[in-house]
Design a protein around this motif. Structure first.
Motif, PDB file in Angstrom:
ATOM      1  N   GLY A 104       2.776   6.215   1.835  1.00  0.00           N
ATOM      2  CA  GLY A 104       3.185   7.707   1.775  1.00  0.00           C
ATOM      3  C   GLY A 104       4.166   7.891   0.450  1.00  0.00           C
ATOM      4  O   GLY A 104       3.981   9.064   0.178  1.00  0.00           O
ATOM      5  N   SER A 105       5.012   7.152   0.176  1.00  0.00           N
ATOM      6  CA  SER A 105       5.873   7.368  -0.925  1.00  0.00           C
ATOM      7  C   SER A 105       5.274   7.345  -2.219  1.00  0.00           C
ATOM      8  O   SER A 105       5.745   8.178  -3.363  1.00  0.00           O
ATOM      9  N   MET A 106       3.993   6.838  -2.440  1.00  0.00           N
ATOM     10  CA  MET A 106       3.133   6.944  -3.500  1.00  0.00           C
ATOM     11  C   MET A 106       2.875   8.538  -3.732  1.00  0.00           C
ATOM     12  O   MET A 106       2.164   8.785  -4.889  1.00  0.00           O
ATOM     13  N   GLN A 107       3.063   9.477  -2.890  1.00  0.00           N
ATOM     14  CA  GLN A 107       2.623  10.753  -3.241  1.00  0.00           C
ATOM     15  C   GLN A 107       3.743  11.453  -3.968  1.00  0.00           C
ATOM     16  O   GLN A 107       3.563  12.694  -4.191  1.00  0.00           O
ATOM     17  N   ARG A 108       4.863  10.995  -4.175  1.00  0.00           N
ATOM     18  CA  ARG A 108       5.778  11.651  -5.301  1.00  0.00           C
ATOM     19  C   ARG A 108       5.333  11.741  -6.349  1.00  0.00           C
ATOM     20  O   ARG A 108       4.913  11.170  -7.076  1.00  0.00           O
ATOM     21  N   ASN A 109       5.771  12.896  -7.011  1.00  0.00           N
ATOM     22  CA  ASN A 109       5.342  13.689  -8.269  1.00  0.00           C
ATOM     23  C   ASN A 109       6.251  13.154  -9.480  1.00  0.00           C
ATOM     24  O   ASN A 109       6.422  14.078 -10.186  1.00  0.00           O
ATOM     25  N   ASP A 110       6.456  11.814  -9.443  1.00  0.00           N
ATOM     26  CA  ASP A 110       7.071  11.414 -10.838  1.00  0.00           C
ATOM     27  C   ASP A 110       6.566  10.326 -11.502  1.00  0.00           C
ATOM     28  O   ASP A 110       6.960   9.736 -12.068  1.00  0.00           O
ATOM     29  N   GLY A 111       4.979  10.476 -11.485  1.00  0.00           N
ATOM     30  CA  GLY A 111       4.243   9.622 -11.893  1.00  0.00           C
ATOM     31  C   GLY A 111       3.704  10.183 -13.347  1.00  0.00           C
ATOM     32  O   GLY A 111       3.969  11.267 -13.677  1.00  0.00           O
ATOM     33  N   ARG A 130       2.456   9.364  -8.176  1.00  0.00           N
ATOM     34  CA  ARG A 130       2.598   7.757  -8.574  1.00  0.00           C
ATOM     35  C   ARG A 130       1.362   7.108  -8.079  1.00  0.00           C
ATOM     36  O   ARG A 130       0.847   6.647  -8.910  1.00  0.00           O
ATOM     37  N   PHE A 131       0.546   7.956  -7.015  1.00  0.00           N
ATOM     38  CA  PHE A 131      -0.537   7.026  -6.771  1.00  0.00           C
ATOM     39  C   PHE A 131      -1.743   7.552  -7.902  1.00  0.00           C
ATOM     40  O   PHE A 131      -2.751   6.834  -8.138  1.00  0.00           O
ATOM     41  N   GLU A 132      -1.707   8.771  -8.416  1.00  0.00           N
ATOM     42  CA  GLU A 132      -2.715   9.097  -9.482  1.00  0.00           C
ATOM     43  C   GLU A 132      -2.501   8.186 -10.438  1.00  0.00           C
ATOM     44  O   GLU A 132      -3.513   7.696 -11.151  1.00  0.00           O
ATOM     45  N   GLU A 133      -1.091   7.964 -10.858  1.00  0.00           N
ATOM     46  CA  GLU A 133      -1.046   6.924 -12.095  1.00  0.00           C
ATOM     47  C   GLU A 133      -1.669   5.443 -11.733  1.00  0.00           C
ATOM     48  O   GLU A 133      -2.273   5.156 -12.544  1.00  0.00           O
ATOM     49  N   LEU A 134      -1.283   5.134 -10.498  1.00  0.00           N
ATOM     50  CA  LEU A 134      -1.675   3.876 -10.213  1.00  0.00           C
ATOM     51  C   LEU A 134      -3.264   3.753  -9.889  1.00  0.00           C
ATOM     52  O   LEU A 134      -4.193   2.846 -10.408  1.00  0.00           O
ATOM     53  N   ARG A 135      -3.899   4.961  -9.634  1.00  0.00           N
ATOM     54  CA  ARG A 135      -5.383   4.975  -9.481  1.00  0.00           C
ATOM     55  C   ARG A 135      -5.965   5.001 -10.896  1.00  0.00           C
ATOM     56  O   ARG A 135      -6.984   4.061 -10.937  1.00  0.00           O
ATOM     57  N   ARG A 194     -11.243   7.122  -5.400  1.00  0.00           N
ATOM     58  CA  ARG A 194     -11.434   8.448  -5.510  1.00  0.00           C
ATOM     59  C   ARG A 194     -11.016   9.304  -4.315  1.00  0.00           C
ATOM     60  O   ARG A 194     -10.464  10.392  -4.283  1.00  0.00           O
ATOM     61  N   ARG A 195     -11.506   8.776  -3.139  1.00  0.00           N
ATOM     62  CA  ARG A 195     -11.305   9.254  -1.726  1.00  0.00           C
ATOM     63  C   ARG A 195      -9.942   8.989  -1.268  1.00  0.00           C
ATOM     64  O   ARG A 195      -9.739   9.493  -0.108  1.00  0.00           O
ATOM     65  N   ILE A 196      -9.155   8.051  -1.721  1.00  0.00           N
ATOM     66  CA  ILE A 196      -7.855   7.695  -1.022  1.00  0.00           C
ATOM     67  C   ILE A 196      -6.658   8.602  -1.094  1.00  0.00           C
ATOM     68  O   ILE A 196      -6.464   9.151  -2.422  1.00  0.00           O
ATOM     69  N   ASN A 197      -6.063   8.912  -0.133  1.00  0.00           N
ATOM     70  CA  ASN A 197      -5.021   9.677   0.180  1.00  0.00           C
ATOM     71  C   ASN A 197      -3.786   8.870   0.678  1.00  0.00           C
ATOM     72  O   ASN A 197      -3.939   8.231   1.695  1.00  0.00           O
ATOM     73  N   PRO A 198      -2.695   8.861  -0.089  1.00  0.00           N
ATOM     74  CA  PRO A 198      -1.712   7.879   0.208  1.00  0.00           C
ATOM     75  C   PRO A 198      -1.116   8.276   1.630  1.00  0.00           C
ATOM     76  O   PRO A 198      -0.843   9.610   1.846  1.00  0.00           O
TER      77      PRO A 198
END
Length: 444
Positions: A104-111, A130-135, A194-198
């Protein structure tokens, strides 16, 4: 293939990360697969992400990197030496394993994402989660490992919310991977990402235990072939149990699980998705707690800024960072953000950059004839593409700053009252804004 039980969607209690960088426009050699002319009878055509739809043809030789693959990597921005190093990664590691933090913490908007600007070989660093960056990072490695036909497994920390999505998927695995199966692997992996939501926690221990069992079963064959397994953990948080509970006990449980890998043919990379002090400090301390080879990496821009403070002659481009993420290691790379390279280490680094002994054969020792060494470097630089922006100048620049190298290592530095790097670091310090220190005074 083993599966992990789905965890409850609990969000771990990690602290908020302060923004690292502002949105900037920077020139960039986009490291995405580029087209190769397909043979008439080809059964593989893969459309990949880029400024335009591009077709990638995978090499037919599964044993190594053929000339067409090396050319593809060079068009992406890899130097010839680094492209050949990917071949070394393929040969020395029987398998690569990526653990992907989708908590869940990968949803934070600091990536930060690197976005191509209208195909002008220029990118903008834009804010994202963060998750968009990691994706973006994982999507790149899905394509890269398919391109070089390197068996790779990708493991999501938490089972995807969507019931039909796989938690564990692979690229180029199996006894005889071919163009068709690899293309299907890549398409499946990209669709899953593409379909993953943290959501959920950071149950790293469960995954390390599964990997330990897998490596243990492979160990006799790995030792016989002189190969290892590369494990890359991409995470932003401290370990927790499946219910989101963390703390010293769970941190120690993670260390204990890693200790199970000691003595096994494993290379471990920690790819951090955060700058939180407690997280960074914890993972940086693993090397002292374990008898296990561990490399801790920031994102590309963060690594580039750290390296520029110590070795400002290097333009730390994204292809070099991707090479390290996938498991490539050389001791000289560890030194880049720790201290100035010695002349002998500089020579080793140039071997990596410029195709090793083939290109560096006959080059004078820089500690004996610096000017002759520099002259050959200039000739080799002329054969390489300009790389990603320097984090300070934000301009498209070559891999090496020849003038800065000469300033720091050349004969003229012997006549200065102190080493030129000390002058450079003093200048950097004086140009940083004054900030209030914790002791009530001021610091730079």
């Amino acid at each position: 293939m083993e599966t992990l039980q789905a965890q409850a969607p609990l969000v771990p209690t990690t602290t908020m990360l302060s923004a690292k960088k502002q949105s900037i426009d920077v020139p960039f050699a986009m490291a995405v697969p580029v087209p190769l002319p397909p043979p008439e009878s080809s059964s593989l055509a893969m459309v990949v992400q880029g400024s335009t739809n591009q077709v990638v043809e995978f090499p037919q030789n599964a044993a190594g990197l053929d000339d067409a693959t090396l050319q593809t990597l060079q068009k992406q921005g890899y130097s010839l030496g680094m492209a050949k190093s990917l071949g070394e990664v393929k040969k020395s590691f029987a398998k690569r394993i990526f653990i992907i933090d989708n908590s869940g913490s990968m949803q934070r908007n600091d990536g930060h994402r690197l976005v191509d600007v209208n195909g002008r070989n220029t990118i903008k660093v834009v804010p994202c989660t963060r998750f968009e960056e990691l994706r973006d990072t994982i999507n790149y490695h899905i394509r890269l490992t398919g391109l070089i036909q390197a068996p790779t497994s990708f493991r999501l920390l938490n089972h995807p919310v969507l019931g039909d999505a796989q938690q564990i998927f692979g690229v180029a695995e199996g006894h005889e991977p071919n163009n068709d199966t690899i293309a299907a692997d890549i398409e499946r992996g990209l669709n899953i990402m593409r379909r993953i939501n943290p959501y959920g926690c950071t149950p790293l221990v469960d995954h390390i235990r599964c990997i330990h069992q897998e490596v243990l079963e492979m160990a006799p064959e790995l030792r016989a072939s002189g190969q290892r397994i590369s494990v890359t953990i991409a995470t932003d948080g401290l370990p927790s149990d499946p219910y989101g509970r963390g703390g010293p006990e769970h941190n120690q449980a993670f260390v204990d699980s890693l200790r199970q890998l000691e003595g096994l043919p494993v290379w471990l990379v920690i790819r951090l998705c955060t700058d939180e002090d407690s997280v960074v400090e914890y993972y940086n301390s693993l090397d002292e707690m374990l008898e296990l080879s561990v490399e801790v990496l920031d994102d590309c821009v963060g690594e580039a800024e750290e390296i520029h403070r110590i070795n400002p002659w290097l333009n730390y481009g994204l292809p070099l960072h991707r090479l390290r993420e996938v498991g490539y290691h050389d001791r000289v790379l560890d030194m880049l953000d720790e201290r100035p390279l010695t002349l002998s280490e500089l020579q080793v680094f140039c071997h990596l950059l410029f195709d090793g002994a083939d290109a560096m054969e006959g080059i004078p020792d820089p500690s004996v004839d610096w000017n002759a060494f520099l002259k050959v470097l200039k000739q080799l630089m002329a054969t390489e593409k300009l790389q990603w922006q320097n984090p300070i100048s934000r301009r498209m620049e070559p891999w090496l700053d020849i003038k800065m190298l000469d300033f720091l290592y050349g004969d003229s530095c012997n006549h200065l009252p102190c080493h030129p790097l000390q002058i450079f670091q003093w200048f950097q310090c004086m140009t940083l804004p004054l900030t209030t220190g914790t002791g009530g005074g001021f610091r730079r």
